[in-house]
Design a protein around this motif. Sequence first.
Motif, short mmCIF file in Angstrom:
data_model
loop_
_atom_site.label_atom_id
_atom_site.label_comp_id
_atom_site.label_asym_id
_atom_site.label_seq_id
_atom_site.Cartn_x
_atom_site.Cartn_y
_atom_site.Cartn_z
N LYS A 130 19.19 2.60 -1.05
CA LYS A 130 19.78 2.69 0.28
C LYS A 130 18.72 2.79 1.37
N PHE A 131 17.54 3.28 1.02
CA PHE A 131 16.46 3.44 1.99
C PHE A 131 15.31 2.45 1.74
N GLY A 132 15.56 1.48 0.86
CA GLY A 132 14.55 0.46 0.58
C GLY A 132 13.33 1.00 -0.13
N ILE A 133 13.51 2.06 -0.90
CA ILE A 133 12.39 2.66 -1.64
C ILE A 133 12.37 2.11 -3.06
N PRO A 134 11.29 1.45 -3.46
CA PRO A 134 11.23 0.92 -4.83
C PRO A 134 11.06 2.04 -5.85
N VAL A 135 11.65 1.84 -7.03
CA VAL A 135 11.55 2.79 -8.15
C VAL A 135 11.10 2.02 -9.38
N PHE A 160 12.60 13.91 -0.79
CA PHE A 160 11.19 14.31 -0.89
C PHE A 160 10.29 13.10 -0.68
N ALA A 161 10.65 11.97 -1.29
CA ALA A 161 9.83 10.76 -1.17
C ALA A 161 9.85 10.20 0.25
N ARG A 162 10.95 10.37 0.97
CA ARG A 162 11.11 9.77 2.30
C ARG A 162 10.15 10.36 3.34
N GLN A 163 9.56 11.52 3.05
CA GLN A 163 8.65 12.11 4.03
C GLN A 163 7.31 11.38 4.09
N PHE A 164 7.07 10.47 3.17
CA PHE A 164 5.80 9.73 3.14
C PHE A 164 5.99 8.31 3.63
N ASP A 165 4.91 7.70 4.09
CA ASP A 165 4.94 6.30 4.54
C ASP A 165 4.99 5.38 3.32
N SER A 166 5.89 4.42 3.34
CA SER A 166 6.03 3.43 2.27
C SER A 166 6.03 4.09 0.88
N PRO A 167 6.98 4.97 0.61
CA PRO A 167 6.98 5.66 -0.69
C PRO A 167 7.35 4.75 -1.85
N LEU A 168 6.81 5.05 -3.00
CA LEU A 168 7.13 4.39 -4.27
C LEU A 168 7.39 5.49 -5.29
N ILE A 169 8.61 5.54 -5.84
CA ILE A 169 8.96 6.56 -6.82
C ILE A 169 8.65 6.04 -8.22
N LYS A 170 7.89 6.84 -8.95
CA LYS A 170 7.54 6.48 -10.33
C LYS A 170 8.19 7.47 -11.29
N ASP A 191 0.85 -1.21 0.00
CA ASP A 191 0.00 0.00 0.00
C ASP A 191 0.87 1.24 0.00
N CYS A 192 1.69 1.37 -1.05
CA CYS A 192 2.70 2.43 -1.11
C CYS A 192 2.08 3.79 -1.42
N THR A 193 2.81 4.82 -1.06
CA THR A 193 2.47 6.20 -1.43
C THR A 193 3.26 6.55 -2.67
N SER A 194 2.56 6.75 -3.78
CA SER A 194 3.22 6.99 -5.06
C SER A 194 3.67 8.44 -5.20
N VAL A 195 4.91 8.61 -5.60
CA VAL A 195 5.47 9.93 -5.89
C VAL A 195 5.84 9.97 -7.37
N GLN A 215 21.67 9.19 -16.59
CA GLN A 215 22.52 9.16 -15.39
C GLN A 215 21.73 9.57 -14.16
N LEU A 216 20.92 10.62 -14.30
CA LEU A 216 20.08 11.07 -13.19
C LEU A 216 19.16 9.94 -12.73
N LYS A 217 18.57 9.25 -13.67
CA LYS A 217 17.68 8.14 -13.34
C LYS A 217 18.41 7.05 -12.56
N GLN A 218 19.63 6.73 -12.97
CA GLN A 218 20.40 5.71 -12.26
C GLN A 218 20.77 6.17 -10.86
N PHE A 219 21.10 7.44 -10.69
CA PHE A 219 21.43 7.96 -9.36
C PHE A 219 20.20 7.91 -8.44
N ILE A 220 19.04 8.19 -8.99
CA ILE A 220 17.80 8.11 -8.20
C ILE A 220 17.60 6.68 -7.70
N LYS A 221 17.80 5.71 -8.58
CA LYS A 221 17.60 4.31 -8.18
C LYS A 221 18.64 3.88 -7.15
#
Length: 338
Positions: free
Chosen positions: A278-283, A229-239, A149-153, A267-273
Amino acid sequence: MLPSCVNECVGRLHNGEKLSSANVTADLKSAIRNEAIRRARKAVADFKNGAAKKLPTFRSSLGISINNQNWNSVEKNGRWHIAFTSNTGKKALPVHESADVKTFFPFLTKDNREFRGTMALLRKGRDWYAAIPIQTSSDLQDKTIIEADCTSVGVDLGLRHVAVLSEPISGKRQFFSGKEIGYIRRHFRSLRRSLGQKKAPRAIERTGKKESRWMNDYNRKLANDIVDFARQFDSPLIKLEQLDAIRTTCRSQKRADRTIHSWAFYQLKQFIKERAAKFGIPVVDIDPYQTSQACFRCGHAEKANRQKEKFSCRQCGHTNHADLNAAANIAARTSLAV
């Protein structure tokens, strides 16, 4: 014949000529001459920007690229063929049929241009190979993501704003302008031009490396900010939207936008992933089809909805910043880009 045409174009472009298919005399179809010019422009630009130490010489093994307007699949007598424009006219050659060919070739016919990209023809010995990019989408199938039940960003990447973030439920958003990038890259470009007039190749090379280090550092910091920015939400999912067509979908003609048109988005996309891991946030990568034209409120999509940075839905009247509307659509979308 194509490699010699590309080599000729490299020399002429390097000498300051402006080329088009009309003034390239090679005995090739105009589409292939244009492909030769595109490759030559890229080679000369890499050399002038310091990305290459010398102008390349293209060899006979050079593959042939054919854009999606000039090739398609054709079924003849129960067997699939690749049809494409060649120097001797339209050709339709049979392919070695496999499960993938039978699955995907029905979607690559003349009437289905949106599913195919630029094809590359490659020769190895006596055999010819076709490298065909295919874009498909599917609903999210990762059960660990769905059940959490992720919070989508949503992250919309572009030129005027390098990144726009949106979490639609809370309404929180963040903009990252491209003005700084445009200013600094114009500075580097002007510096290289000045060094080129002074015929200082080593200084040009050092400048190119310095710019590359700056781009790397900027992308890493931007990736950190996006993940924070994504870490401020519960169970974030970066799209993230798929980036393959970002330079064709972003057509702004402003000088600053043209300056960052070659920005290292991949490169930016790879750095985001990397940062998110490191924080267990799926992308996940999202199918970007009509995310910039569809209304986040009612779903109505048409090209006229977007006018530069303003989004105004022709159906329900909803208005918003165009990039923010796109980021919200990305956050809500469940179709993966595969």
